[in-house]
Design an enzyme around this catalytic site. Sequence first.
Site, PDB file in Angstrom:
ATOM      1  N   CYS A  84       0.870  -1.176   0.000  1.00 19.68           N
ATOM      2  CA  CYS A  84       0.000   0.000   0.000  1.00 19.68           C
ATOM      3  C   CYS A  84       0.904   1.223   0.000  1.00 19.68           C
ATOM      4  O   CYS A  84       1.535   1.539   1.006  1.00 19.68           O
ATOM      5  CB  CYS A  84      -0.931   0.017   1.213  1.00 19.68           C
ATOM      6  SG  CYS A  84      -1.972   1.496   1.303  1.00 19.68           S
ATOM      7  N   HIS A  90      -2.149  -5.209 -10.243  1.00 15.02           N
ATOM      8  CA  HIS A  90      -2.804  -4.031 -10.828  1.00 15.02           C
ATOM      9  C   HIS A  90      -3.161  -4.269 -12.287  1.00 15.02           C
ATOM     10  O   HIS A  90      -2.391  -4.859 -13.049  1.00 15.02           O
ATOM     11  CB  HIS A  90      -1.895  -2.805 -10.738  1.00 15.02           C
ATOM     12  CG  HIS A  90      -1.762  -2.263  -9.362  1.00 15.02           C
ATOM     13  ND1 HIS A  90      -2.630  -1.331  -8.829  1.00 15.02           N
ATOM     14  CD2 HIS A  90      -0.864  -2.550  -8.384  1.00 15.02           C
ATOM     15  CE1 HIS A  90      -2.267  -1.055  -7.591  1.00 15.02           C
ATOM     16  NE2 HIS A  90      -1.203  -1.780  -7.299  1.00 15.02           N
ATOM     17  N   GLU A 131      -9.975  -0.168  -5.645  1.00 15.25           N
ATOM     18  CA  GLU A 131      -9.000  -0.980  -4.925  1.00 15.25           C
ATOM     19  C   GLU A 131      -9.569  -2.329  -4.509  1.00 15.25           C
ATOM     20  O   GLU A 131     -10.713  -2.433  -4.065  1.00 15.25           O
ATOM     21  CB  GLU A 131      -8.500  -0.238  -3.678  1.00 15.25           C
ATOM     22  CG  GLU A 131      -7.635   0.964  -3.992  1.00 15.25           C
ATOM     23  CD  GLU A 131      -6.831   1.416  -2.792  1.00 15.25           C
ATOM     24  OE1 GLU A 131      -6.227   0.558  -2.123  1.00 15.25           O
ATOM     25  OE2 GLU A 131      -6.809   2.625  -2.513  1.00 15.25           O
ATOM     26  N   CYS A 172      -4.723   5.998  -4.500  1.00 16.05           N
ATOM     27  CA  CYS A 172      -4.061   4.701  -4.347  1.00 16.05           C
ATOM     28  C   CYS A 172      -2.621   4.870  -4.807  1.00 16.05           C
ATOM     29  O   CYS A 172      -2.366   5.075  -5.996  1.00 16.05           O
ATOM     30  CB  CYS A 172      -4.776   3.630  -5.170  1.00 16.05           C
ATOM     31  SG  CYS A 172      -3.959   2.011  -5.137  1.00 16.05           S
ATOM     32  N   GLY A 198      -1.391   2.140  -7.010  1.00 13.58           N
ATOM     33  CA  GLY A 198      -2.129   2.280  -8.265  1.00 13.58           C
ATOM     34  C   GLY A 198      -1.551   3.369  -9.149  1.00 13.58           C
ATOM     35  O   GLY A 198      -1.492   3.226 -10.379  1.00 13.58           O
TER      36      GLY A 198
END
Length: 274
Positions: A73, A159, A208, A217, A220
């Site tokens: 994260c 992802h 997410e 994110c 991301g």
Amino acid sequence: MQFSKMHGLGNDFMVVDAVTQNVFFSPELIRRLADRHLGVGFDQLLVVEPPYDPELDFHYRIFNADGSEVAQCGNGARCFARFVRLKGLTNKRDIRVSTANGRMVLTVTDDDLVRVNMGEPNFEPSAVPFRANKAEKTYIMRAAEQTILCGVVSMGNPHCVIQVDDVDTAAVETLGPVLESHERFPERANIGFMQVVKREHIRLRVYERGAGETQACGSGACAAVAVGIQQGLLAEEVRVELPGGRLDIAWKGPGHPLYMTGPAVHVYDGFIHL
């Protein structure tokens, strides 16, 4: 149990010191704490643990609001770095941590931003994991009765990145959950909707895994830039505009780590009886 509430561009966290406190989090407890009406409310729970390796400073654990544990994260990593300094757990500016699948270096800058070495993006389908016969820059997927072109990458977590004309009208709420749980992602995936403004600037929304759409994110943003560079759409340094604010991503390409720089905000400290 003492905790702090923090956020990175609106992606919000409950952060707990498990170095000086004895804590245990079951999935049921995490879901209860994550409830925005009945609990603390957060996108992810971050837990600071003692290091497993004497060369490191801490171990970094991340749990989604649904109770599932994940390995990465990016926004949380920045908040992690601010938290351990605010709480006096370290006074270092370069903080070395382990995660469920590797190691990271978090650097607190002079202007109180945090720069995170996110490692090298991995485009191998088996690393994501993603079901494909071979690695491609662009994959064709079928979902929600649509044909979708996407890029796929692991930033320590899976992802999928889709280029759209306008993120404001992108089908994040409908297409996001369908792709998140698509059969080609055996461990589910984070779904990014990327609008290329110019080679040095993108707009991005992310659905997410385990949390739904969030204000920002970090991993991301890294994934979107990595895919954009791989596909020849973006420069080596890119400003990423998310609903919650701005991140700066830099990647020199294969063989080099990717860097993310952005803010981390301490909101309040609290105490909760479990």
